[in-house]
Enzyme design. Structure first.
Site, PDB file in Angstrom:
ATOM      1  N   HIS A  57      -5.838  10.661  47.220  1.00 27.82           N
ATOM      2  CA  HIS A  57      -4.485  10.239  46.846  1.00 27.82           C
ATOM      3  C   HIS A  57      -3.815   9.585  48.048  1.00 27.82           C
ATOM      4  O   HIS A  57      -4.397   9.516  49.131  1.00 27.82           O
ATOM      5  CB  HIS A  57      -3.668  11.394  46.269  1.00 27.82           C
ATOM      6  CG  HIS A  57      -3.407  12.547  47.185  1.00 27.82           C
ATOM      7  ND1 HIS A  57      -4.404  13.366  47.661  1.00 27.82           N
ATOM      8  CD2 HIS A  57      -2.247  13.039  47.699  1.00 27.82           C
ATOM      9  CE1 HIS A  57      -3.878  14.310  48.422  1.00 27.82           C
ATOM     10  NE2 HIS A  57      -2.567  14.129  48.477  1.00 27.82           N
ATOM     11  N   HIS A  59      -1.024  10.184  49.949  1.00 21.58           N
ATOM     12  CA  HIS A  59      -0.193  10.834  50.967  1.00 21.58           C
ATOM     13  C   HIS A  59      -0.740  10.589  52.379  1.00 21.58           C
ATOM     14  O   HIS A  59      -1.955  10.566  52.584  1.00 21.58           O
ATOM     15  CB  HIS A  59      -0.066  12.322  50.685  1.00 21.58           C
ATOM     16  CG  HIS A  59       0.856  12.629  49.538  1.00 21.58           C
ATOM     17  ND1 HIS A  59       0.911  13.871  48.927  1.00 21.58           N
ATOM     18  CD2 HIS A  59       1.780  11.860  48.898  1.00 21.58           C
ATOM     19  CE1 HIS A  59       1.816  13.847  47.952  1.00 21.58           C
ATOM     20  NE2 HIS A  59       2.347  12.639  47.922  1.00 21.58           N
ATOM     21  N   ASP A  61      -1.139  12.308  55.042  1.00 22.79           N
ATOM     22  CA  ASP A  61      -2.075  13.261  55.639  1.00 22.79           C
ATOM     23  C   ASP A  61      -3.441  13.220  54.966  1.00 22.79           C
ATOM     24  O   ASP A  61      -4.325  14.017  55.300  1.00 22.79           O
ATOM     25  CB  ASP A  61      -1.503  14.684  55.627  1.00 22.79           C
ATOM     26  CG  ASP A  61      -1.221  15.214  54.234  1.00 22.79           C
ATOM     27  OD1 ASP A  61      -0.855  14.411  53.349  1.00 22.79           O
ATOM     28  OD2 ASP A  61      -1.357  16.433  54.009  1.00 22.79           O
ATOM     29  N   HIS A  62      -3.620  12.269  54.065  1.00 19.63           N
ATOM     30  CA  HIS A  62      -4.918  12.079  53.410  1.00 19.63           C
ATOM     31  C   HIS A  62      -5.452  10.653  53.574  1.00 19.63           C
ATOM     32  O   HIS A  62      -6.664  10.460  53.584  1.00 19.63           O
ATOM     33  CB  HIS A  62      -4.821  12.435  51.927  1.00 19.63           C
ATOM     34  CG  HIS A  62      -4.596  13.887  51.694  1.00 19.63           C
ATOM     35  ND1 HIS A  62      -5.610  14.759  51.375  1.00 19.63           N
ATOM     36  CD2 HIS A  62      -3.470  14.632  51.766  1.00 19.63           C
ATOM     37  CE1 HIS A  62      -5.109  15.987  51.260  1.00 19.63           C
ATOM     38  NE2 HIS A  62      -3.819  15.930  51.495  1.00 19.63           N
ATOM     39  N   HIS A 114      -0.113  16.128  41.215  1.00 19.88           N
ATOM     40  CA  HIS A 114       0.453  16.189  42.566  1.00 19.88           C
ATOM     41  C   HIS A 114       0.976  14.797  42.927  1.00 19.88           C
ATOM     42  O   HIS A 114       2.106  14.637  43.383  1.00 19.88           O
ATOM     43  CB  HIS A 114      -0.624  16.658  43.530  1.00 19.88           C
ATOM     44  CG  HIS A 114      -0.208  16.756  44.956  1.00 19.88           C
ATOM     45  ND1 HIS A 114       0.716  17.671  45.404  1.00 19.88           N
ATOM     46  CD2 HIS A 114      -0.600  16.054  46.055  1.00 19.88           C
ATOM     47  CE1 HIS A 114       0.878  17.528  46.711  1.00 19.88           C
ATOM     48  NE2 HIS A 114       0.085  16.558  47.128  1.00 19.88           N
ATOM     49  N   ASP A 133      -5.445  18.279  46.870  1.00 22.23           N
ATOM     50  CA  ASP A 133      -4.186  19.016  46.750  1.00 22.23           C
ATOM     51  C   ASP A 133      -3.875  19.443  45.321  1.00 22.23           C
ATOM     52  O   ASP A 133      -2.717  19.686  44.975  1.00 22.23           O
ATOM     53  CB  ASP A 133      -3.030  18.161  47.283  1.00 22.23           C
ATOM     54  CG  ASP A 133      -3.054  18.035  48.799  1.00 22.23           C
ATOM     55  OD1 ASP A 133      -4.023  18.517  49.423  1.00 22.23           O
ATOM     56  OD2 ASP A 133      -2.119  17.449  49.367  1.00 22.23           O
ATOM     57  N   HIS A 171      -6.070  22.111  52.131  1.00 24.83           N
ATOM     58  CA  HIS A 171      -5.110  22.759  53.031  1.00 24.83           C
ATOM     59  C   HIS A 171      -5.367  24.257  53.121  1.00 24.83           C
ATOM     60  O   HIS A 171      -5.920  24.864  52.200  1.00 24.83           O
ATOM     61  CB  HIS A 171      -3.668  22.553  52.536  1.00 24.83           C
ATOM     62  CG  HIS A 171      -3.176  21.152  52.658  1.00 24.83           C
ATOM     63  ND1 HIS A 171      -2.580  20.669  53.809  1.00 24.83           N
ATOM     64  CD2 HIS A 171      -3.191  20.122  51.774  1.00 24.83           C
ATOM     65  CE1 HIS A 171      -2.239  19.402  53.619  1.00 24.83           C
ATOM     66  NE2 HIS A 171      -2.608  19.045  52.390  1.00 24.83           N
TER      67      HIS A 171
END
Length: 248
Positions: A57, A59, A61-62, A114, A133, A171
Site C-alpha cells: 500500500h 503509506h 513507512d511501506h 486500511h 497492515d 508491525h
C-alpha cells in the site's frame, strides 16, 4: 526448493521481509520501510542483489524507500496503483494477479480497508501470506480509507486461508493488541498465548509471524464477528470493535 523468508526490524516498529526464491536465487522485499535497514540486512545475509520491491500500500513507512532502493539495486517495483501517490512504481498489480519470483508464485489478494487499494501476497505452495497492515497478532489495521465492510471482507479472506498459513504482519503492535483483547473478557482463550507474547517481548523477540489458526482462536477482530450470522452482521460487529480499539 521453496521461498526463504527473513524478517528484520525497521523504523520504530515496522518489520521488513526479504524473500529469496531458492530455485532461482531471485530476491524481493515486501515493502520498503527503511532503505538503510534493508541494505544492511541484505549485506548481512550475503546478498548483493535486490531484484524486486513488492509494495502492499501507499503509506510512507511501506513505500517511502522505493526510489533509493531502485537507484541502488536497479530493482523493479510492483504494487497497487495507489503507491504512485508518493513513490515510483514500475508495474501495477491488482487482486487476482500472480507475481512470480523465480519459481515461487505469489498470488495478489485484495486486502483493501486500511487503505482502499491495499493488497497482500500469498505463497500458496509455501503456506505463507504477507498481509502488511491488514491483520496483526491479536489485532488489525485502522480504517484510514476503507469502510468496515471492506475491511471485514479483507479479514474474512484471511480467515478463510488454511489454518496453518503463516501470516507476516508489518508491525510490532502485539502488546497493545493483547491489552485490548484482555479487556474484552475471558472467552478468548488468551492465557497461553499472552504468556508467550510477553516472554518474547521481554527478550526483544518478534511476535510476528502468527498463523491463521492462532488468529481465529484468539484475535477479537475475527473471533467475535465470526459468531454473527451473516456478512452484514459480521461487518457491523467488526466496526464496533474497531471503534472501541480506536478509543482504547
Amino acid at each position: 526448493m521453496g521461498l526463504k523468508v527473513d524478517i528484520f526490524p525497521a523504523l520504530q516498529d515496522n518489520y521488513g521481509f526479504i524473500l529469496q526464491d531458492e530455485a532461482s536465487g531471485q530476491v524481493a522485499i515486501i515493502d520498503a520501510p527503511e532503505p538503510r535497514a534493508i541494505t544492511e540486512r541484505l549485506s548481512a545475509l550475503g546478498l548483493n542483489r535486490l531484484d524486486y520491491i513488492l509494495n502492499t500500500h501507499w503509506h510512507p513507512d511501506h513505500a517511502g524507500g522505493n526510489a533509493l532502493l531502485k537507484k541502488r539495486y536497479d530493482a523493479e517495483i510492483y504494487g497497487p496503483h495507489e503507491v504512485t501517490r508518493i513513490a515510483p512504481l514500475d508495474h501495477t498489480l491488482k487482486p487476482g494477479d500472480v507475481f512470480r519470483l523465480g519459481e515461487t508464485a505469489l498470488e495478489v489478494i485484495d486486502l483493501g480497508g486500511h487503505t482502499l487499494g491495499h493488497i497482500g501476497y500469498y505463497d500458496r505452495a509455501g503456506g505463507q501470506a504477507f498481509v502488511a497492515d491488514t491483520i496483526f497478532p491479536l489485532g488489525c489495521g485502522r480504517l484510514f480509507e476503507g469502510t468496515q465492510e471492506q475491511m471485514w471482507g479483507a479479514l474474512k479472506r484471511i480467515a478463510e486461508l488454511p489454518d496453518e498459513t503463516i501470516l507476516y504482519s508489518a508491525h510490532e503492535y502485539t502488546l497493545s493488541n493483547l491489552k485490548f483483547a484482555e479487556s474484552l473478557g475471558s472467552d478468548l482463550a488468551l492465557e497461553a498465548r499472552a504468556r508467550l507474547i510477553r516472554e518474547k517481548r521481554e527478550h526483544g523477540e518478534p511476535t510476528v509471524p502468527s498463523t491463521v489458526a492462532e488468529e481465529k482462536a484468539t484475535n477479537p477482530f475475527l473471533v467475535y464477528p465470526l459468531k454473527e450470522k451473516d456478512f452484514a452482521a459480521q461487518a457491523a460487529k467488526f466496526g464496533e470493535l474497531r471503534k472501541a480499539k480506536d478509543r482504547f
